[in-house]
Design an enzyme around this catalytic site. Structure first.
Site, mmCIF file in Angstrom:
data_model
loop_
_atom_site.group_PDB
_atom_site.id
_atom_site.type_symbol
_atom_site.label_atom_id
_atom_site.label_comp_id
_atom_site.label_asym_id
_atom_site.label_seq_id
_atom_site.Cartn_x
_atom_site.Cartn_y
_atom_site.Cartn_z
ATOM 1 N N CYS A 127 -6.111 -2.544 4.353
ATOM 2 C CA CYS A 127 -4.990 -3.269 4.905
ATOM 3 C C CYS A 127 -4.884 -3.586 6.164
ATOM 4 C CB CYS A 127 -3.755 -2.844 3.857
ATOM 5 S SG CYS A 127 -2.342 -4.073 4.135
ATOM 6 N N CYS A 128 -4.829 -2.270 7.067
ATOM 7 C CA CYS A 128 -4.738 -2.414 8.472
ATOM 8 C C CYS A 128 -5.788 -3.055 8.974
ATOM 9 C CB CYS A 128 -4.629 -1.049 8.877
ATOM 10 S SG CYS A 128 -2.994 -0.004 8.751
ATOM 11 N N CYS A 212 4.657 -1.788 10.437
ATOM 12 C CA CYS A 212 4.933 -2.809 9.136
ATOM 13 C C CYS A 212 6.160 -2.245 8.491
ATOM 14 C CB CYS A 212 3.813 -2.866 8.460
ATOM 15 S SG CYS A 212 2.359 -3.883 9.252
ATOM 16 N N CYS A 215 5.563 0.241 5.757
ATOM 17 C CA CYS A 215 4.603 1.598 6.302
ATOM 18 C C CYS A 215 5.352 2.450 7.355
ATOM 19 C CB CYS A 215 3.426 1.349 6.684
ATOM 20 S SG CYS A 215 2.242 0.734 5.403
ATOM 21 N N CYS A 240 -3.798 3.514 12.861
ATOM 22 C CA CYS A 240 -4.325 2.340 11.969
ATOM 23 C C CYS A 240 -5.630 1.802 12.466
ATOM 24 C CB CYS A 240 -3.299 1.087 12.133
ATOM 25 S SG CYS A 240 -2.961 0.665 13.925
HETATM 26 S S1 SF4 Z 1 0.887 -0.773 8.666
HETATM 27 FE FE1 SF4 Z 1 0.851 -0.886 6.257
HETATM 28 S S2 SF4 Z 1 1.418 -3.197 5.728
HETATM 29 FE FE2 SF4 Z 1 0.864 -2.975 7.914
HETATM 30 S S3 SF4 Z 1 -1.455 -3.404 8.006
HETATM 31 FE FE3 SF4 Z 1 -1.200 -1.222 7.685
HETATM 32 S S4 SF4 Z 1 -1.222 -0.673 5.553
HETATM 33 FE FE4 SF4 Z 1 -0.751 -3.024 6.005
#
Ligand code: SF4
Length: 247
Positions: A127-128, A212, A215, A240
Protein backbone atom coordinates in the site's frame (compact mmCIF):
# COMPACT_ATOMS: atom_id res chain seq x y z
CA UNK A 1 -20.70 23.49 34.07
CA UNK A 2 -17.49 21.70 33.18
CA UNK A 3 -14.25 22.74 34.88
CA UNK A 4 -12.06 20.76 32.49
CA UNK A 5 -9.32 22.95 31.05
CA UNK A 6 -8.28 22.30 27.44
CA UNK A 7 -4.88 20.62 27.06
CA UNK A 8 -2.11 23.12 26.29
CA UNK A 9 -1.32 23.52 22.62
CA UNK A 10 1.82 21.90 21.24
CA UNK A 11 3.51 25.31 21.07
CA UNK A 12 2.92 25.81 24.80
CA UNK A 13 3.80 22.25 25.79
CA UNK A 14 6.82 21.53 23.66
CA UNK A 15 8.70 24.73 22.80
CA UNK A 16 12.11 24.52 24.45
CA UNK A 17 15.15 25.75 22.57
CA UNK A 18 18.54 24.06 22.98
CA UNK A 19 21.31 26.25 24.38
CA UNK A 20 22.93 26.30 20.91
CA UNK A 21 19.69 26.77 18.98
CA UNK A 22 20.81 29.95 17.17
CA UNK A 23 23.89 28.22 15.77
CA UNK A 24 21.77 25.24 14.65
CA UNK A 25 19.40 27.66 12.91
CA UNK A 26 22.32 29.39 11.16
CA UNK A 27 23.62 25.97 10.06
CA UNK A 28 20.17 25.02 8.70
CA UNK A 29 19.89 28.28 6.78
CA UNK A 30 23.36 27.69 5.37
CA UNK A 31 22.49 24.12 4.29
CA UNK A 32 19.34 25.32 2.53
CA UNK A 33 21.12 28.18 0.77
CA UNK A 34 23.96 25.90 -0.33
CA UNK A 35 21.51 23.25 -1.58
CA UNK A 36 19.66 25.87 -3.62
CA UNK A 37 22.90 27.24 -5.06
CA UNK A 38 24.26 23.82 -5.99
CA UNK A 39 21.08 22.33 -7.48
CA UNK A 40 18.77 23.89 -10.05
CA UNK A 41 16.50 20.82 -9.82
CA UNK A 42 15.68 20.45 -6.13
CA UNK A 43 12.41 20.10 -4.20
CA UNK A 44 11.29 19.90 -0.59
CA UNK A 45 9.29 16.79 0.37
CA UNK A 46 6.64 17.95 2.83
CA UNK A 47 4.38 15.72 4.91
CA UNK A 48 2.97 18.93 6.40
CA UNK A 49 4.29 17.80 9.79
CA UNK A 50 6.04 20.13 12.23
CA UNK A 51 9.53 19.73 10.80
CA UNK A 52 8.32 20.29 7.25
CA UNK A 53 6.38 23.48 8.00
CA UNK A 54 9.59 24.82 9.60
CA UNK A 55 11.61 24.05 6.47
CA UNK A 56 8.97 25.51 4.14
CA UNK A 57 8.89 28.66 6.28
CA UNK A 58 12.67 29.00 6.01
CA UNK A 59 12.58 28.51 2.23
CA UNK A 60 10.11 31.39 1.97
CA UNK A 61 12.05 33.60 4.40
CA UNK A 62 15.30 32.97 2.52
CA UNK A 63 13.49 33.48 -0.80
CA UNK A 64 14.91 30.26 -2.22
CA UNK A 65 13.35 29.07 -5.50
CA UNK A 66 12.61 25.57 -4.24
CA UNK A 67 9.29 23.87 -5.01
CA UNK A 68 7.50 22.06 -2.17
CA UNK A 69 5.74 18.80 -2.91
CA UNK A 70 3.16 16.88 -0.90
CA UNK A 71 2.13 13.26 -1.42
CA UNK A 72 -1.65 13.09 -1.09
CA UNK A 73 -2.06 9.36 -0.57
CA UNK A 74 -5.85 9.55 -0.54
CA UNK A 75 -5.76 8.54 3.13
CA UNK A 76 -4.59 11.76 4.86
CA UNK A 77 -6.38 13.27 7.86
CA UNK A 78 -8.78 16.10 7.07
CA UNK A 79 -6.64 18.32 9.33
CA UNK A 80 -3.63 17.67 7.07
CA UNK A 81 -5.61 18.45 3.92
CA UNK A 82 -6.93 21.64 5.51
CA UNK A 83 -3.36 22.75 6.31
CA UNK A 84 -2.37 22.05 2.71
CA UNK A 85 -5.21 24.29 1.52
CA UNK A 86 -4.15 27.06 3.89
CA UNK A 87 -0.55 26.83 2.70
CA UNK A 88 -1.64 26.95 -0.93
CA UNK A 89 -3.77 30.01 -0.21
CA UNK A 90 -0.78 31.97 1.16
CA UNK A 91 1.04 31.61 -2.19
CA UNK A 92 4.38 31.68 -0.30
CA UNK A 93 5.52 28.59 -2.16
CA UNK A 94 5.03 26.68 -5.36
CA UNK A 95 3.34 23.54 -4.01
CA UNK A 96 2.94 20.40 -6.11
CA UNK A 97 0.54 17.69 -4.98
CA UNK A 98 1.28 14.17 -6.21
CA UNK A 99 -1.35 11.46 -5.96
CA UNK A 100 -1.43 7.74 -6.74
CA UNK A 101 -3.27 6.47 -9.80
CA UNK A 102 -6.87 6.33 -8.57
CA UNK A 103 -7.76 3.33 -10.78
CA UNK A 104 -4.89 1.36 -9.21
CA UNK A 105 -5.96 2.32 -5.68
CA UNK A 106 -9.55 1.27 -6.37
CA UNK A 107 -8.36 -2.04 -7.81
CA UNK A 108 -6.00 -2.62 -4.83
CA UNK A 109 -8.75 -2.00 -2.26
CA UNK A 110 -11.21 -4.16 -4.20
CA UNK A 111 -8.70 -7.01 -4.30
CA UNK A 112 -7.28 -6.86 -0.75
CA UNK A 113 -9.85 -4.90 1.29
CA UNK A 114 -9.38 -1.73 3.38
CA UNK A 115 -8.13 -3.64 6.43
CA UNK A 116 -5.47 -5.84 4.79
CA UNK A 117 -2.73 -3.42 5.89
CA UNK A 118 -3.30 -4.45 9.51
CA UNK A 119 -3.06 -8.18 8.84
CA UNK A 120 -0.13 -8.52 6.47
CA UNK A 121 3.03 -6.41 6.61
CA UNK A 122 3.74 -7.23 2.96
CA UNK A 123 0.40 -5.72 1.97
CA UNK A 124 0.96 -2.70 4.22
CA UNK A 125 4.26 -2.11 2.44
CA UNK A 126 2.57 -2.66 -0.90
CA UNK A 127 0.00 0.00 0.00
CA UNK A 128 2.89 2.37 0.83
CA UNK A 129 4.49 1.51 -2.50
CA UNK A 130 1.33 2.32 -4.40
CA UNK A 131 0.21 5.41 -2.50
CA UNK A 132 3.59 6.90 -1.51
CA UNK A 133 6.62 5.50 -3.31
CA UNK A 134 5.22 5.70 -6.83
CA UNK A 135 3.99 9.31 -6.38
CA UNK A 136 7.37 10.09 -4.74
CA UNK A 137 9.21 8.77 -7.79
CA UNK A 138 6.97 10.94 -9.96
CA UNK A 139 7.67 14.02 -7.78
CA UNK A 140 11.42 13.49 -7.87
CA UNK A 141 11.72 12.70 -11.57
CA UNK A 142 14.48 14.85 -13.06
CA UNK A 143 15.57 16.21 -9.67
CA UNK A 144 19.21 16.10 -8.58
CA UNK A 145 18.42 16.74 -4.91
CA UNK A 146 15.63 16.83 -2.34
CA UNK A 147 15.07 18.20 1.13
CA UNK A 148 13.48 16.32 4.02
CA UNK A 149 12.60 16.97 7.66
CA UNK A 150 14.46 13.94 9.07
CA UNK A 151 15.95 14.47 12.53
CA UNK A 152 18.37 12.20 14.41
CA UNK A 153 16.22 12.28 17.51
CA UNK A 154 13.14 10.80 15.75
CA UNK A 155 14.12 7.14 16.04
CA UNK A 156 17.05 4.76 16.37
CA UNK A 157 16.89 4.13 12.64
CA UNK A 158 17.48 7.86 12.08
CA UNK A 159 20.15 8.37 14.77
CA UNK A 160 22.95 8.94 12.26
CA UNK A 161 21.08 11.04 9.69
CA UNK A 162 23.62 13.45 8.13
CA UNK A 163 22.90 17.05 7.13
CA UNK A 164 23.85 16.15 3.57
CA UNK A 165 23.29 12.53 2.54
CA UNK A 166 25.04 11.21 -0.55
CA UNK A 167 24.09 7.56 0.05
CA UNK A 168 21.42 7.67 -2.68
CA UNK A 169 23.61 9.21 -5.36
CA UNK A 170 24.85 5.80 -6.55
CA UNK A 171 21.32 4.57 -7.23
CA UNK A 172 19.22 7.67 -7.95
CA UNK A 173 21.88 10.29 -8.66
CA UNK A 174 20.25 12.49 -6.00
CA UNK A 175 21.60 14.22 -2.92
CA UNK A 176 19.31 14.33 0.12
CA UNK A 177 19.48 17.34 2.44
CA UNK A 178 18.28 16.96 6.03
CA UNK A 179 18.70 20.53 7.32
CA UNK A 180 17.04 19.82 10.69
CA UNK A 181 19.12 16.69 11.40
CA UNK A 182 20.48 18.08 14.69
CA UNK A 183 17.33 19.86 15.91
CA UNK A 184 15.50 18.58 18.96
CA UNK A 185 11.70 18.36 19.13
CA UNK A 186 11.87 21.32 21.53
CA UNK A 187 13.85 23.32 18.95
CA UNK A 188 11.21 22.62 16.30
CA UNK A 189 8.39 23.87 18.54
CA UNK A 190 10.41 26.83 19.81
CA UNK A 191 10.81 27.98 16.22
CA UNK A 192 7.16 27.35 15.31
CA UNK A 193 6.04 29.35 18.35
CA UNK A 194 8.54 32.15 17.78
CA UNK A 195 7.74 32.53 14.09
CA UNK A 196 4.01 31.84 14.56
CA UNK A 197 4.08 29.20 11.83
CA UNK A 198 0.77 27.57 10.89
CA UNK A 199 0.85 23.86 11.81
CA UNK A 200 -1.24 20.69 11.80
CA UNK A 201 -3.57 20.77 14.86
CA UNK A 202 -3.13 17.00 15.23
CA UNK A 203 0.13 17.91 16.99
CA UNK A 204 -1.99 19.52 19.72
CA UNK A 205 -3.70 16.14 20.12
CA UNK A 206 -0.45 14.24 20.81
CA UNK A 207 0.36 13.12 17.28
CA UNK A 208 4.11 13.88 16.99
CA UNK A 209 4.54 12.07 13.68
CA UNK A 210 1.68 12.32 11.19
CA UNK A 211 1.14 10.05 8.22
CA UNK A 212 -1.98 8.47 6.74
CA UNK A 213 -5.07 8.38 8.97
CA UNK A 214 -5.42 4.57 9.08
CA UNK A 215 -1.77 4.17 10.09
CA UNK A 216 -1.27 6.96 12.65
CA UNK A 217 -2.49 7.28 16.22
CA UNK A 218 -1.78 9.63 19.11
CA UNK A 219 0.93 8.56 21.56
CA UNK A 220 0.89 8.41 25.36
CA UNK A 221 3.36 9.93 27.81
CA UNK A 222 6.71 8.13 27.58
CA UNK A 223 6.08 6.38 24.27
CA UNK A 224 8.75 6.74 21.56
CA UNK A 225 8.34 9.50 18.99
CA UNK A 226 7.19 7.21 16.17
CA UNK A 227 5.17 4.80 18.35
CA UNK A 228 1.96 6.04 16.74
CA UNK A 229 3.03 5.06 13.23
CA UNK A 230 2.11 1.49 12.15
CA UNK A 231 1.75 0.78 15.86
CA UNK A 232 0.76 -2.83 15.29
CA UNK A 233 4.13 -3.65 13.69
CA UNK A 234 7.65 -4.20 15.06
CA UNK A 235 9.68 -1.09 15.79
CA UNK A 236 12.29 -2.13 13.21
CA UNK A 237 9.70 -2.10 10.39
CA UNK A 238 8.47 1.43 10.97
CA UNK A 239 9.44 3.08 7.72
CA UNK A 240 7.41 3.31 4.54
CA UNK A 241 10.42 3.12 2.22
CA UNK A 242 10.73 6.86 1.58
CA UNK A 243 13.83 7.15 3.75
CA UNK A 244 15.56 3.80 3.57
CA UNK A 245 19.29 4.49 3.28
CA UNK A 246 21.53 2.49 1.02
CA UNK A 247 24.12 0.47 2.97
S1 SF4 B 1 0.79 4.73 5.59
FE1 SF4 B 1 -0.92 3.22 5.61
S2 SF4 B 1 -2.57 4.04 4.30
FE2 SF4 B 1 -0.68 5.26 3.95
S3 SF4 B 1 0.22 4.34 2.15
FE3 SF4 B 1 1.18 3.31 3.92
S4 SF4 B 1 -0.11 1.51 4.43
FE4 SF4 B 1 -1.26 2.82 2.99
Amino acid sequence: MSHLRPAPRATERLAQASADFESKLAQTQDVLSTASREHAAIKQASSLGAEDVVISHLLAELKLPITVFVLDTGALHHQTLALLERQQATKRWVIEVHRPESAQVIEWVARHGQLAIYDHMALRKDCCRLRKLEPLAQALQGQTAWITGLRREQSEARADVPLVDHSETGTTGRTKYNPLASWTWGDVWHFIAREQIDYNPLHDDFYPSIGCAPCTRAISMGEPFRAGRWWWEDESAKECGLHVRAA
